[in-house]
Design an enzyme around this catalytic site. Structure first.
Site, PDB file in Angstrom:
ATOM      1  N   ARG A 253       0.872  -1.188   0.000  1.00 16.63           N
ATOM      2  CA  ARG A 253       0.000   0.000   0.000  1.00 16.63           C
ATOM      3  C   ARG A 253       0.900   1.226   0.000  1.00 16.63           C
ATOM      4  O   ARG A 253       1.598   1.489   0.967  1.00 16.63           O
ATOM      5  CB  ARG A 253      -0.900  -0.039   1.251  1.00 16.63           C
ATOM      6  CG  ARG A 253      -1.294   1.327   1.755  1.00 16.63           C
ATOM      7  CD  ARG A 253      -2.399   1.289   2.755  1.00 16.63           C
ATOM      8  NE  ARG A 253      -2.071   0.749   4.065  1.00 16.63           N
ATOM      9  CZ  ARG A 253      -1.381   1.400   5.010  1.00 16.63           C
ATOM     10  NH1 ARG A 253      -0.916   2.605   4.792  1.00 16.63           N
ATOM     11  NH2 ARG A 253      -1.157   0.833   6.185  1.00 16.63           N
ATOM     12  N   HIS A 257      -3.269   4.304   5.206  1.00 16.57           N
ATOM     13  CA  HIS A 257      -4.323   3.296   5.363  1.00 16.57           C
ATOM     14  C   HIS A 257      -5.658   3.885   4.886  1.00 16.57           C
ATOM     15  O   HIS A 257      -6.354   3.302   4.065  1.00 16.57           O
ATOM     16  CB  HIS A 257      -4.413   2.864   6.821  1.00 16.57           C
ATOM     17  CG  HIS A 257      -5.635   2.081   7.135  1.00 16.57           C
ATOM     18  ND1 HIS A 257      -5.806   0.789   6.711  1.00 16.57           N
ATOM     19  CD2 HIS A 257      -6.780   2.417   7.793  1.00 16.57           C
ATOM     20  CE1 HIS A 257      -6.992   0.357   7.102  1.00 16.57           C
ATOM     21  NE2 HIS A 257      -7.598   1.325   7.745  1.00 16.57           N
ATOM     22  N   TYR A 266       4.564   5.597  11.299  1.00 13.45           N
ATOM     23  CA  TYR A 266       4.846   4.194  11.639  1.00 13.45           C
ATOM     24  C   TYR A 266       5.707   3.447  10.622  1.00 13.45           C
ATOM     25  O   TYR A 266       6.107   2.328  10.870  1.00 13.45           O
ATOM     26  CB  TYR A 266       3.533   3.426  11.897  1.00 13.45           C
ATOM     27  CG  TYR A 266       2.489   3.504  10.788  1.00 13.45           C
ATOM     28  CD1 TYR A 266       2.600   2.710   9.641  1.00 13.45           C
ATOM     29  CD2 TYR A 266       1.401   4.363  10.879  1.00 13.45           C
ATOM     30  CE1 TYR A 266       1.645   2.770   8.638  1.00 13.45           C
ATOM     31  CE2 TYR A 266       0.445   4.437   9.877  1.00 13.45           C
ATOM     32  CZ  TYR A 266       0.567   3.635   8.751  1.00 13.45           C
ATOM     33  OH  TYR A 266      -0.364   3.711   7.751  1.00 13.45           O
TER      34      TYR A 266
HETATM   35  C1  LIG Z   1     -13.648  -6.365  13.277  1.00 15.26           C
HETATM   36  C2  LIG Z   1     -12.864  -5.096  13.083  1.00 15.26           C
HETATM   37  N1  LIG Z   1     -11.830  -4.817  13.909  1.00 15.26           N
HETATM   38  C3  LIG Z   1     -11.104  -3.683  13.753  1.00 15.26           C
HETATM   39  C4  LIG Z   1     -11.439  -2.784  12.753  1.00 15.26           C
HETATM   40  C5  LIG Z   1     -10.630  -1.508  12.573  1.00 15.26           C
HETATM   41  N2  LIG Z   1      -9.782  -1.631  11.371  1.00 15.26           N
HETATM   42  C6  LIG Z   1     -10.119  -1.039  10.214  1.00 15.26           C
HETATM   43  S1  LIG Z   1      -9.024  -1.357   9.006  1.00 15.26           S
HETATM   44  C7  LIG Z   1      -8.055  -2.290  10.020  1.00 15.26           C
HETATM   45  C8  LIG Z   1      -6.777  -2.921   9.513  1.00 15.26           C
HETATM   46  C9  LIG Z   1      -6.999  -3.833   8.342  1.00 15.26           C
HETATM   47  O1  LIG Z   1      -5.776  -4.220   7.775  1.00 15.26           O
HETATM   48  P1  LIG Z   1      -5.685  -5.289   6.624  1.00 15.26           P
HETATM   49  O2  LIG Z   1      -6.633  -6.403   6.882  1.00 15.26           O
HETATM   50  O3  LIG Z   1      -4.267  -5.633   6.454  1.00 15.26           O
HETATM   51  O4  LIG Z   1      -6.248  -4.539   5.341  1.00 15.26           O
HETATM   52  P2  LIG Z   1      -5.743  -3.221   4.618  1.00 15.26           P
HETATM   53  O5  LIG Z   1      -6.471  -2.083   5.307  1.00 15.26           O
HETATM   54  O6  LIG Z   1      -4.278  -3.149   4.742  1.00 15.26           O
HETATM   55  O7  LIG Z   1      -6.202  -3.353   3.200  1.00 15.26           O
HETATM   56  C10 LIG Z   1      -8.601  -2.337  11.297  1.00 15.26           C
HETATM   57  C11 LIG Z   1      -7.992  -3.043  12.441  1.00 15.26           C
HETATM   58  C12 LIG Z   1     -12.544  -3.115  11.909  1.00 15.26           C
HETATM   59  N3  LIG Z   1     -12.919  -2.317  10.905  1.00 15.26           N
HETATM   60  N4  LIG Z   1     -13.216  -4.267  12.088  1.00 15.26           N
END
Ligand SMILES: Cc1ncc(C[n+]2csc(CCOP(=O)(O)OP(=O)(O)O)c2C)c(N)n1
Length: 353
Positions: A253, A257, A266
């Site tokens: 990415r 985020h 970070y």
């Molecule tokens: C069940 C849940 N826990 C926490 C969150 C908060 N949250 C939003 S995005 C994220 C990280 C996701 O990372 P990844 O799965 O690697 O996907 P990326 O965003 O990098 O595409 C988190 C913890 C959420 N949306 N849903």
């Protein structure tokens, strides 16, 4: 005998190297198909860059950029058929564009319009914000397709962080036991907000996680659109034959985020520049230029054309009537429950002016 990670030798599938040179001879894509994929990638990039600017100007809400993940998204989506079902997270803008979601709808989603979530015949399910939930929805969809003997697969997208959620494991388990027509795509973009891959899992790869559930896993260079397409095509065939597949797309990415965070807090600039050199658009452009089917002039023209389409889409999105709070009640159940009716009546008293 002990089973250890070191026994696993998981190769990363690659068709085009970083210099744009072909590494394999069996690329079964015509020049036109390659160009269609490149155009899809450019469209997604132009949309993405514009959306970031519009958010900074306060004209759209929070946005999760996909820059850097275009090959993983376009290559996989391009390999799907019209009847296949897509279960996206918030980052699959490129997938949605490739599957035919009108760009104005994608803008409308970021502006709070409920219509931005509707499928519009594109077979793309509404964006899922709950990390991992879409994997279970996809399993349900795939099970229904299997039961109804439909000739389609479910394609579920998730990030590396999402693979630590219980939903991910439940979905893989169910798919393996029931041999569902499903392809799980994990875009390993190295970061789950501020948590790096190595702090997310002790597994060397995500692909190997498939084995524990009796399904097939594969690791692909997610910045190589040809590798993504070729692997996805094979995965869909397997899934249709009752062999669910997990594809780990190794990518990066490039942006934050979402527009709500700052990656300089970070991660280090070195990591960004290292991956910047592996930009998925540059790689396929080099390949196409080398083969004589592309040049700078055509490239500029394409970017201009896409910029115009994105402008038109945003103008259209802006001209739509905003959704009302009470509209959400219309999209939950076919027949409203008494509780929903009560809540809707309450909400109507709070209608926006
Ligand atoms: C069940 C849940 N826990 C926490 C969150 C908060 N949250 C939003 S995005 C994220 C990280 C996701 O990372 P990844 O799965 O690697 O996907 P990326 O965003 O990098 O595409 C988190 C913890 C959420 N949306 N849903």
């Amino acid at each position: 005998m002990w089973i250890e990670q070191n026994q696993l030798d998981i190769k990363t599938i690659k068709y085009i190297d970083e210099k744009g040179k072909a590494l394999q001879t069996d690329i079964s894509l015509s020049e036109q198909q390659l160009l269609e994929m490149y155009k899809g990638m450019v469209k997604a990039r132009v949309f993405d860059v514009r959306a970031m600017k519009l958010q900074r100007q306060g004209r759209i809400g929070t946005y999760a950029p996909l820059q850097g993940q275009e090959a993983a998204q376009i290559g996989s989506a391009y390999a799907t058929g019209e009847k296949d079902w897509i279960y996206p997270s918030y980052r699959e803008i490129g997938v949605s564009i490739m599957k035919g979601m009108p760009m104005e709808r994608l803008f409308m989603y970021t502006m709070g319009h409920l219509e931005g979530l509707a499928q519009h015949a594109a077979n793309v399910f509404p964006v899922q914000i709950i990390i991992g939930a879409q994997y279970l929805h996809a399993v349900g969809g795939a099970w229904a397709s299997q039961y109804q003997k439909e000739d389609s697969v479910a394609v579920a997208y998730i990030g590396d962080g999402g693979t630590s959620e219980g939903d991910f494991h439940e979905a893989l388990n169910f798919a393996g036991v029931y041999k569902l027509p499903i392809v799980f795509v994990v875009q390993n973009n190295q970061w789950a907000i501020s948590v790096p891959f190595e702090k997310q899992t002790a597994s060397k790869t995500i692909a190997q996680k498939a084995l524990a559930y009796g399904i097939t896993g594969v690791r692909v260079d997610g910045n190589d659109v040809v590798a993504m397409y070729m692997t996805m095509k094979q995965a869909i065939e397997k899934a249709k034959a009752g062999e669910p597949v997990l594809i780990e797309a190794v990518t990066f990415r490039q942006g934050p985020h979402t527009t709500a965070d700052d990656p300089t807090k970070y991660r280090l600039p070195d990591e960004e520049s290292e991956w910047g050199e592996k930009d998925p658009l540059v790689r396929i452009k080099k390949y196409l230029t080398e083969s004589g089917s592309w040049n700078e002039e055509k490239d500029q023209q394409l970017f201009d054309e896409m910029a115009e389409l994105v402008t038109q889409a945003f103008t259209k999105a802006q001209s739509e009537e905003p959704s009302q709070l009470t509209d959400v009640f219309e999209h939950i159940y076919k027949e409203k429950t008494p509780q929903l009716v009560e809540q809707q009546v309450q909400a109507e008293g709070e209608k926006r002016p």
